[in-house]
Structures are given as C-alpha cells and as structure tokens.
Design an enzyme around this catalytic site. Structure first.
Site, PDB file in Angstrom:
ATOM      1  N   ALA A 244       1.498   4.348   3.312  1.00 22.34           N
ATOM      2  CA  ALA A 244       1.103   3.769   4.598  1.00 22.34           C
ATOM      3  C   ALA A 244       2.308   3.585   5.517  1.00 22.34           C
ATOM      4  O   ALA A 244       2.212   2.930   6.545  1.00 22.34           O
ATOM      5  CB  ALA A 244       0.400   2.432   4.365  1.00 22.34           C
ATOM      6  N   GLY A 245       3.450   4.164   5.142  1.00 23.20           N
ATOM      7  CA  GLY A 245       4.656   4.005   5.972  1.00 23.20           C
ATOM      8  C   GLY A 245       5.263   2.620   5.832  1.00 23.20           C
ATOM      9  O   GLY A 245       6.038   2.189   6.679  1.00 23.20           O
TER      10      GLY A 245
ATOM     11  N   ALA B   6      10.935   3.134  -1.208  1.00 19.69           N
ATOM     12  CA  ALA B   6      12.248   2.480  -1.137  1.00 19.69           C
ATOM     13  C   ALA B   6      12.231   1.163  -1.897  1.00 19.69           C
ATOM     14  O   ALA B   6      13.195   0.820  -2.589  1.00 19.69           O
ATOM     15  CB  ALA B   6      12.640   2.234   0.316  1.00 19.69           C
ATOM     16  N   ALA B   7      11.121   0.424  -1.797  1.00 17.24           N
ATOM     17  CA  ALA B   7      11.044  -0.865  -2.502  1.00 17.24           C
ATOM     18  C   ALA B   7      11.114  -0.636  -4.005  1.00 17.24           C
ATOM     19  O   ALA B   7      11.820  -1.350  -4.728  1.00 17.24           O
ATOM     20  CB  ALA B   7       9.756  -1.600  -2.120  1.00 17.24           C
TER      21      ALA B   7
ATOM     22  N   GLY C 133       7.118   1.663   3.265  1.00 15.74           N
ATOM     23  CA  GLY C 133       8.351   1.691   2.465  1.00 15.74           C
ATOM     24  C   GLY C 133       8.163   1.411   0.984  1.00 15.74           C
ATOM     25  O   GLY C 133       9.066   0.867   0.343  1.00 15.74           O
ATOM     26  N   SER C 134       7.020   1.819   0.413  1.00 15.41           N
ATOM     27  CA  SER C 134       6.803   1.526  -1.017  1.00 15.41           C
ATOM     28  C   SER C 134       7.815   2.254  -1.898  1.00 15.41           C
ATOM     29  O   SER C 134       8.297   1.688  -2.883  1.00 15.41           O
ATOM     30  CB  SER C 134       5.370   1.881  -1.438  1.00 15.41           C
ATOM     31  OG  SER C 134       5.107   3.231  -1.137  1.00 15.41           O
TER      32      SER C 134
ATOM     33  N   PRO D 157       0.843  -1.195   0.000  1.00 15.19           N
ATOM     34  CA  PRO D 157       0.000   0.000   0.000  1.00 15.19           C
ATOM     35  C   PRO D 157       0.889   1.260   0.000  1.00 15.19           C
ATOM     36  O   PRO D 157       1.883   1.314   0.731  1.00 15.19           O
ATOM     37  CB  PRO D 157      -0.809  -0.092   1.295  1.00 15.19           C
ATOM     38  CG  PRO D 157      -0.463  -1.372   1.940  1.00 15.19           C
ATOM     39  CD  PRO D 157       0.668  -2.022   1.206  1.00 15.19           C
TER      40      PRO D 157
ATOM     41  N   ASP E  74      14.704   2.056   5.301  1.00 16.32           N
ATOM     42  CA  ASP E  74      13.839   1.495   4.261  1.00 16.32           C
ATOM     43  C   ASP E  74      14.646   0.797   3.172  1.00 16.32           C
ATOM     44  O   ASP E  74      14.326  -0.318   2.763  1.00 16.32           O
ATOM     45  CB  ASP E  74      13.011   2.613   3.601  1.00 16.32           C
ATOM     46  CG  ASP E  74      11.956   3.172   4.532  1.00 16.32           C
ATOM     47  OD1 ASP E  74      12.140   3.077   5.755  1.00 16.32           O
ATOM     48  OD2 ASP E  74      10.939   3.697   4.036  1.00 16.32           O
TER      49      ASP E  74
HETATM   50  O1  PMV Z   1       7.161   6.357   8.268  1.00 15.44           O
HETATM   51  P1  PMV Z   1       8.439   5.933   7.662  1.00 15.44           P
HETATM   52  O2  PMV Z   1       8.402   4.536   7.183  1.00 15.44           O
HETATM   53  O3  PMV Z   1       8.911   6.880   6.624  1.00 15.44           O
HETATM   54  O4  PMV Z   1       9.552   5.884   8.817  1.00 15.44           O
HETATM   55  C1  PMV Z   1      10.171   7.022   9.319  1.00 15.44           C
HETATM   56  C2  PMV Z   1      11.113   6.628  10.424  1.00 15.44           C
HETATM   57  C3  PMV Z   1      11.707   7.812  11.176  1.00 15.44           C
HETATM   58  O5  PMV Z   1      12.544   7.260  12.167  1.00 15.44           O
HETATM   59  C4  PMV Z   1      10.646   8.637  11.825  1.00 15.44           C
HETATM   60  C5  PMV Z   1      12.520   8.733  10.272  1.00 15.44           C
HETATM   61  C6  PMV Z   1      13.768   8.123   9.718  1.00 15.44           C
HETATM   62  O6  PMV Z   1      14.247   8.664   8.692  1.00 15.44           O
HETATM   63  O7  PMV Z   1      14.298   7.151  10.288  1.00 15.44           O
END
Ligand code: PMV
Length: 324
Positions: free
Chosen positions: A110-111, A116-117, A113-114, A107, A158
C-alpha cells in the site's frame, strides 16, 4: 527444537506527506512514521536450518543465509518480503539456525513502507540476537543497502523513517535529515487501495518524461520543492488551511507527472467533499495510498472511503526501531 531465548524488534511504516518523486531529482521531502509496525522475532533452531514465517500474509519458507537462497514452503516463487529478510540476515553476518516469526500490522503493497519496516526490524533483531549493538545510523545505512540490493534503486526515505520514527524533512541524499517538531496528533487520514503501484516502473516513467521534456517537468519539481518547504513552515506553525492547500496543489502536480490513478482520485476527491482541507496521493502512486488532512472531519472522511476502499486515522509513531 527451539532455544527459548527470543529477541523481538519492531519498526514502523511510513507515509510521505510532501515531495515524493521530486525527491528523486534532489528535492526535499517530508515523511512521517506511521504507528503501524513490523515485528520480527528470532529464536535459535538446533537443526541449523533457517525458517521464516510471515503471519498476516501467509508466506513462509526456508532461507539459506550461507548460500543466499530461498525455498518457499508452498513451492511457489513469490518470495516478496523474504528477500529483504535474507539480505538483512546476510548483511548482519547472521549464521544459519534461526527461526524467525514476522507479524505485520502494516498493510503490504500500500506504499506504507512494509518492506523497509521488516528490513529495519530484521537488522535490529538479528544484530541484537548476536549481542551486537548497532547505532540508529548504522541500522539505517545497513537497511538502505538491503533495499538497494533487493530493489535495484530506492530512496532512503522508508528506511530512515522506520529507523528514526517521527516526522522528518529530508533531501534525496539523506545527508540532511531534520526531525520536525510537530504535534504527533496531526489530523491525517490514510486511504489505501488493494491495487498496488510499482515504484520502480513509476519512477522510470517519470524519468523518461523528464528526459524528453525537461523544460516542462523541471519546473514541476521546482514547484514541488517550494510546496515541501512551504509545508514545513505551515506544519510547524499549525496553519491548517495552508497545509490543506499545499496538499491539493501537490496532488495536482503528481497528477501532471502521470502517477495518479482513478482509484486514488476517487479517494482524494471524496475526502475533500467530506470536509478534508486537502488531500493527495502519497508515495509512488499508480495505486497504493492517499492522505487527507481533515481536522475535525475524521469520521466522515474515513467512513466515506471505507465504503469502497480502506481508510484509517494516521497516528504518528514517534518511536522508530526498538527492541520489544
Ligand atoms: O510508494 P513508495 O512508498 O515506495 O514511495 C516512493 C517514493 C518515490 O519518491 C516515488 C521514489 C523514491 O525512491 O523516493
């Protein structure tokens, strides 16, 4: 006209189990590659133009690798993930004349890591297309540079997870990446909301709080570090109760630094009510996703979250980037 030779690479998304935000202050984090992948396929076009289609999210457009420009097919300027593709093609020294098709099971926003993938899979596909064999370390480094160029700032979490897969303990500078030997059947559920958080802004808001009140904030990051280190032991020994407890405390600390939201809280607390031993927001917060540790209670937790948001059982991808 397309040349029939097709190179496809794929890479998994990720979820952070412990240590997000603290990792920005040099603390360790634990993250896992999620068994949902981005697939990037490359073929040669005879007209020397470069075109990308991202299925699932309905974005497509022409890229000009030589000039570093993007022109979306629908004329809008919502370039999103195409920027990562463009910079990844530039960084791998690719030449125009490519038809690229991307399929995402991850998705978006949604955090998980799409981006980066997609970046990691593009680096792998584009280099293999040119018959260049990069090591995983080289792929992770190039992909991280791409994220830095597109986002301005990013931690390497990521791109490391998308490249290597598995469950990893790492520090901010990523000099120390330790693959944890944990059963990949770890009982986790991921819930995500359609409301996305802006990682850059959230990291910045935490930075401002830390600058104005270091005496309050630094001890919170130190606690997060202790949680991550404790969780590493608990995960390795399979101490369910402790893993859950550490997640709950970590969620409280993330709430304290101001990155929780109503939507995330609702999922976090319903999961606990339905039998999860622990639950927390994951990633930057401000929207995005949460995880719940729920041995024997998947069905109840997934069903209750699915009533108002989206949830699925996490399967860890032990495979990082690969050619298909
Ligand atoms: O929400 P994401 O998957 O982009 O994770 C961010 C993680 C943080 O620690 C908040 C920022 C980072 O760059 O590590």
């Amino acid at each position: 006209m397309l040349n029939p030779r097709n190179v496809t690479a794929s890479a998994p998304g990720k979820t952070i189990l412990f240590g997000e935000h603290a990792v920005v202050y040099g603390k360790p984090a634990i993250a896992a590659a999620v068994d949902k992948r981005a697939y990037v396929s490359i073929q040669e076009r005879e007209d020397k133009k470069t075109h990308v289609t991202i299925n699932n999210i309905g974005i497509s457009g022409f890229l000009n690798i030589e000039q570093g420009t993007i022109e979306l097919d629908n004329g809008e300027n919502n370039e999103g993930i195409l920027k990562y593709v463009l910079i990844a093609l530039m960084k791998t020294g690719s030449k125009d004349g490519l038809e690229i098709t991307i399929n995402l099971d991850i998705p978006v926003g949604a955090g998980l890591g799409s981006s980066a993938a997609v970046t990691v899979a593009t680096v792998k596909a584009a280099s293999s297309f040119k018959y260049v064999k990069l090591t995983r370390d080289e792929i992770a480094k190039l992909a991280y540079q791409v994220e830095l160029i597109v986002q301005g700032s990013a931690s390497p979490i990521d791109t490391i997870l998308s490249t290597y897969g598995g469950i990893v303990y790492l520090s901010r500078d990523a000099e120390k990446i330790i693959k944890l030997d944990i059963d990949s059947e770890i009982p986790l559920v991921i819930g995500y909301t359609s409301k996305r958080g802006n990682t850059g802004k959230l990291v910045e808001s935490v930075r401002l709080k830390t600058e104005s009140n270091p005496q309050v904030m630094i001890p919170l990051f130190n606690s997060m570090e202790a949680l991550t280190n404790g969780a590493r032991e608990a995960l390795t020994s399979g101490d369910h109760k402790m893993i859950g407890e550490f997640m709950n405390i970590n969620h409280g600390l993330l709430d304290a630094i101001g990155v929780n939201t109503d939507e995330l809280s609702k999922m976090v607390y319903i999961a606990r009510k339905k039998g999860a031993l622990g639950s927390k927001l994951t990633g930057a917060g401000g929207g995005g996703s949460m995880i719940a540790y729920c041995p024997g209670k998947f069905k109840e937790v997934i069903e209750s979250i699915n009533e108002f948001e989206n949830a699925f059982k996490l399967k860890i991808s032990t495979d990082g980037v690969r050619l298909e």
